[in-house]
Design a protein around this motif. Structure first.
Motif, PDB file in Angstrom:
ATOM      1  N   GLU A  94    -102.587   7.070  27.060  1.00 27.45           N
ATOM      2  CA  GLU A  94    -102.305   8.424  27.348  1.00 27.45           C
ATOM      3  C   GLU A  94    -102.363   9.417  26.158  1.00 27.45           C
ATOM      4  OE1 GLU A  94     -98.957   7.883  31.184  1.00 27.45           O
ATOM      5  OE2 GLU A  94     -98.247   8.004  28.923  1.00 27.45           O
ATOM      6  N   GLN A 150    -101.245  12.992  29.767  1.00 24.33           N
ATOM      7  CA  GLN A 150    -102.374  12.891  30.643  1.00 24.33           C
ATOM      8  C   GLN A 150    -102.762  11.338  30.454  1.00 24.33           C
ATOM      9  OE1 GLN A 150    -105.262  15.941  29.725  1.00 24.33           O
ATOM     10  NE2 GLN A 150    -104.694  16.736  31.571  1.00 24.33           N
ATOM     11  N   PRO A 198    -107.398  11.918  35.019  1.00 23.29           N
ATOM     12  CA  PRO A 198    -106.020  12.276  34.537  1.00 23.29           C
ATOM     13  C   PRO A 198    -105.411  13.175  35.729  1.00 23.29           C
ATOM     14  CG  PRO A 198    -107.528  13.601  33.274  1.00 23.29           C
ATOM     15  CD  PRO A 198    -108.449  12.545  33.627  1.00 23.29           C
TER      16      PRO A 198
END
Length: 365
Positions: free
Chosen positions: A130, A134, A50
């Motif tokens: 996600e 992130q 991330p």
């Protein structure tokens, strides 16, 4: 997109999230489940760091022919082609087709021209996983020549039904990290006299000392890097910390300190370097400042100079200065070169060696 189709697919995905173990196996199970509602001819899944939105592993067995992989890696690592993962993450699109990303002109994509068409694939859709802004993973789906393109309805269906995948990936990475830590030797203590003669060493310290990749002092029989750390601790107040590498490629952290209330004895604690410290080694390798590290992170995630200036609350001119210094230190001339260098220098070798990924999204060694 009917409510029933969303509910059924979501329930199926949630079932595999509860029963699959390991981040890659989990993603493979998700792809198999999605296939029951959204047809495709080939696919691959990726785990993603991330911090940089660069791949850390995945499964390509059912994807494009391996003969195209070198060219595909080159295109993906530069991050400048249509549907680049960092661009999708930045604009907040969880699912998008190549047709949409190129405004109906897929021929403008290098990946389409050089890989998809020769491999017999005409359509592509990417789905990001996600959580809390992130990106932890992605699924890439392909359809062959003669098949219809992925529809907007299918893209919304895939994005909605897989909303919980990112949290599950991170959970599996945390479990991987815990299992890896259980298998690693714990911290060790080495105690030295003021003349740096060994007084005692725990079994864990002996374990780590035996694995340090450095020559040894013939009299003291200790690696020179350990003695250097001890000398530094004697010359300054407070603890001294050093990171060194073992012959197997693991990183160790040495905490050296002159003990109070003694005649100058030195203690050294040796322990496996934590994943968050290993990630910092990338920046340390290039001698980047804190601000330069922030700029690199935003550049690899696709932010423009104006967006970087806004995020960091500095002027665009200052951003340009930081970018120039970063490019000089890493010996690159553009954002794509920077992203490719980080991938091929630090991600690709670990992926090739099947290095496990921990709860931070970064490799465990």
């Amino acid at each position: 997109m009917t409510g029933k189709s969303v509910d059924v697919l979501t329930a199926g995905v949630e079932q595999v999230l509860r029963t699959s173990s390991g981040p890659v196996a989990l993603l493979e199970a998700v792809a198999a489940t999605v296939r029951g509602a959204v047809a495709f001819d080939a696919w691959c899944v990726l785990t993603i760091d991330p911090a940089s939105v660069l791949p850390t592993g995945g499964s390509h067995r059912e994807g494009l022919p391996l003969e195209y992989m070198p060219r595909l890696l080159e295109i993906e690592a530069r991050g400048e082609d249509a549907l680049a993962l960092a661009d999708l993450a930045r604009i907040g699109r969880r699912a998008m087709t190549l047709h949409t990303a190129t405004n109906g002109n897929p021929e403008s994509s290098s990946r389409y021209r050089d890989i998809l068409v020769p491999a017999g694939m005409a359509h592509e859709m990417r789905v990001l996983f996600e959580a809390n802004s992130q990106t932890w993973g992605a699924m890439v789906l392909f359809r062959g020549t003669g098949a219809p393109d992925f529809t907007d309805t299918e893209a919304r269906l895939a994005a909605t039904a897989t909303a919980g995948v990112a949290a599950a990936i991170r959970r599996e990475m945390v479990l991987t990290e815990i299992e890896a830590e259980d298998a690693v030797e714990g911290p060790g203590l080495l105690l030295l006299t003021p003349d740096l003669e060994p007084i005692t060493a725990t079994s864990s310290a002996a374990h780590w000392l035996d694995r340090i990749d450095d020559d040894r002092d013939p009299h003291l029989e200790l690696p020179f890097c350990v003695l250097n750390s001890a000398h530094r601790a004697r010359s300054r107040p407070g603890p001294s910390r050093t990171r060194i590498r073992t012959r197997s490629g693991r990183w160790l952290t040495l905490h050296a300190e002159q003990l109070a209330g003694t005649d100058g004895n030195v203690s050294i604690i040796l322990e496996a370097t934590r994943p968050v410290e290993i990630a910092a080694l990338i920046a340390d390798t290039y001698h980047l400042t804190t601000r330069e590290r922030q700029v690199v992170g935003l550049l690899t995630r696709g932010y423009s100079r104006t967006e970087i200036a806004r995020v960091l609350a500095i002027s665009a001119h200052t951003v340009d200065d930081h970018i120039k210094r970063v490019f000089a230190k890493l010996d690159v001339r553009s954002r794509p070169e920077l992203t490719a260098k980080l991938f091929f220098d630090h991600h690709a070798p670990r992926i090739e060696n099947e290095t496990p990924v921990g709860g931070s999204g970064w490799f465990l060694r």
